[in-house]
Scaffold this active site. Structure first.
Site, short mmCIF file in Angstrom:
data_model
loop_
_atom_site.label_atom_id
_atom_site.label_comp_id
_atom_site.label_asym_id
_atom_site.label_seq_id
_atom_site.Cartn_x
_atom_site.Cartn_y
_atom_site.Cartn_z
N CYS A 116 0.83 -1.21 0.00
CA CYS A 116 0.00 0.00 0.00
C CYS A 116 0.86 1.26 0.00
CB CYS A 116 -0.95 0.00 1.20
SG CYS A 116 -0.12 -0.14 2.80
N HIS A 127 -1.22 1.12 7.62
CA HIS A 127 -1.76 1.14 6.25
C HIS A 127 -1.65 2.54 5.67
CE1 HIS A 127 -4.06 -0.21 2.86
NE2 HIS A 127 -5.05 0.64 3.09
#
Length: 483
Positions: A113, A428
């Site tokens: 990510c 994330h």
């Protein structure tokens, strides 16, 4: 399997000494041919000695000096359009993305990510997209890592133009080869999470080596500043750094120039706003040897911006290394950032004087807009209120003799890269990119959704929600006034 140098023949064009690494997937070679010829891999037929190259395996008999035949056209052959009516409830994800004009998401290939969010933010720069589109591989440098990275970025950006979801496998593999630290795996065999700002810096460093600057030949000889790289031209600024000794008044202060590709917003107990975080390290005290006094002495180091780039990158210094735990712990503090940023106060007096003419134009336009909006409200004429459209002609945002600079000091927020979690090696990353007006796109890997400006302002930190980590500001555009 070994590497070979082959000759690629495409129509009447011949490309000698093209390196083919058979340890990589054939698709990477096709991406290399795409950068050379502009023929998209989907339209390529690669042949050697009667065999046709497959996407999944090297089924061709290659050797040094072999001739590889490339068949395919740059532009897709137009077909007769077939557009039957289809209701939205009957559409799959790809069809819905096309119908709703949602941009492409990127597949997470296992803790990637950080790379996906970085790519989405950089994709928001139209000048970078145009520069990559024009990029062609130099035959003498086709095997370098910077060339491979630039080709991979070009290939990925082309894929993203189609909408739907793209799997960035070629860029990831190239990044792993260029910077092995990004290929580290954990105990379970999956890729480890990496720092998105380090990925951002690495990608720009590679692109800086390969994408040439936009130098307008029409203005050559008019004292136009020359740059070797597009990245330096559109993302690079410079500081004027002055060192003054506080213990020896007769010691002449020294002045130096330092270049930057991003500014750092330092976070302390006193800092609540991005602007104060930027200023906090632009004037600092340090100790170094004084030749005048013959000993260590106290100095004041003052840094002021002497060149503003068109696109200004600002990193929030949110991670601090903790030796005992062995992690980069995150500073969760709420730091407010503006949607429109004025860098005037951070500049040298010389640059401030140069910025004044365009700033005066902005002030004049704002006064006119305010006047017309007041009249519109008084007459209830909603059509008179001002809003910038995509096709509106705008003033140049760069100085005439310095393409890629910012000539006003005014910026508009274009993209935000956020982190959710407690350390840079976990959590994330998500990219948030401005679309138009009050609408932004949230790029959570392959999931793309629309959000509002209000949602962007909530990314300032203060908890376990997404915190702004890297901001990308673009030049504030001024609509040309009708005479």
């Amino acid at each position: 399997m070994p590497s070979y140098k082959v000759k690629v023949k495409w129509g009447r064009e011949v490309f000698p000494d093209i390196e083919v690494n058979t340890d990589e997937e054939p698709l990477l070679f096709k991406a290399q041919l795409f950068a050379l010829t502009g023929v998209h891999p989907d339209r390529q037929k690669v042949m050697c000695k009667g065999g046709i190259l497959k996407d999944g395996e090297w089924n061709l008999q290659l050797k040094d000096g072999a001739t590889v035949l490339l068949l395919g056209t740059k532009e897709q052959v137009p077909e007769e359009p077939v557009t039957p009516v289809k209701f939205i409830e009957d559409m799959n994800e790809a069809e819905m993305a096309t119908a709703m004009d949602l941009p492409a998401g990127l597949t997470n290939l296992g803790n990637t990510c950080y790379m996906n969010a970085t790519v989405q933010c950089l994709h928001a720069v139209p000048e970078l997209r145009a520069a990559l589109d024009k990029y062609r591989v130099d035959n003498d440098d086709a095997g370098s890592m910077s060339s491979a990275m630039t080709s991979a970025m070009k290939f990925l950006f082309k894929q993203m133009e189609r909408g739907s979801t793209v799997t960035p496998i070629i860029l990831l593999q190239t990044l792993h080869r260029a910077s092995p630290q990004f290929s580290q795996v954990g105990e379970n065999g999956t890729y480890r999470q990496q720092d998105a700002n380090e990925c951002w810096s690495e990608l720009l460093k590679m692109l800086q080596q390969k994408i040439p600057a936009f130098n307008d030949k029409a203005n050559e000889g008019n004292n136009v500043k020359k740059y070797n790289s597009f990245i330096e031209q559109y993302f690079g600024g410079s500081f004027e750094v002055k060192m003054s000794c506080t213990e020896a008044e007769d010691e002449e202060p020294t002045t130096a120039r330092e270049n930057f590709l991003q500014l750092s917003c330092f976070i302390s107990t006193e800092v609540k706003y991005m602007h104060s975080g930027l200023k906090s390290k632009m004037k600092e005290q340090l100790v170094k040897r004084s030749e005048t006094l013959g000993r260590d002495a106290n100095y004041i180091r003052t840094s002021l911006i002497s060149r503003l780039p068109a696109y200004l990158t600002i990193q929030f210094v949110r991670f601090q290394y903790k030796g005992k735990e062995g992690i980069n712990a995150k500073v969760l503090k709420d730091i407010k950032f503006p949607l429109e940023f004025d860098a005037f106060e951070l500049c040298t007096p010389e640059l401030q004087n140069k910025l004044c003419p365009m700033r005066a134009k902005f002030k004049e336009a704002e006064d006119k807009n305010l006047e017309s909006n007041i009249k519109a409200i008084a007459t209830e004429d909603k059509s008179s209120t001002t809003e910038m459209g995509k096709d509106v002609e705008t003033e140049d945002y760069s100085f005439e003799n310095d393409p890629g600079s910012n000539n006003s000091g005014f910026y508009t927020l274009q993209a935000v890269l956020t982190h959710k979690g407690r350390s840079s090696s976990s959590g994330h990353y998500v990219g948030w990119v401005k679309h138009t007006g009050d609408i932004w796109f949230k790029f959570d890997d392959d999931v793309v959704t629309s959000v509002t400006t209000e949602d962007i302002l909530r990314l300032s930190g203060g908890g376990d929600w997404h915190c702004a980590y890297v901001l990308l500001y673009g030049p504030k555009l001024l609509k040309k006034q009708c005479n």
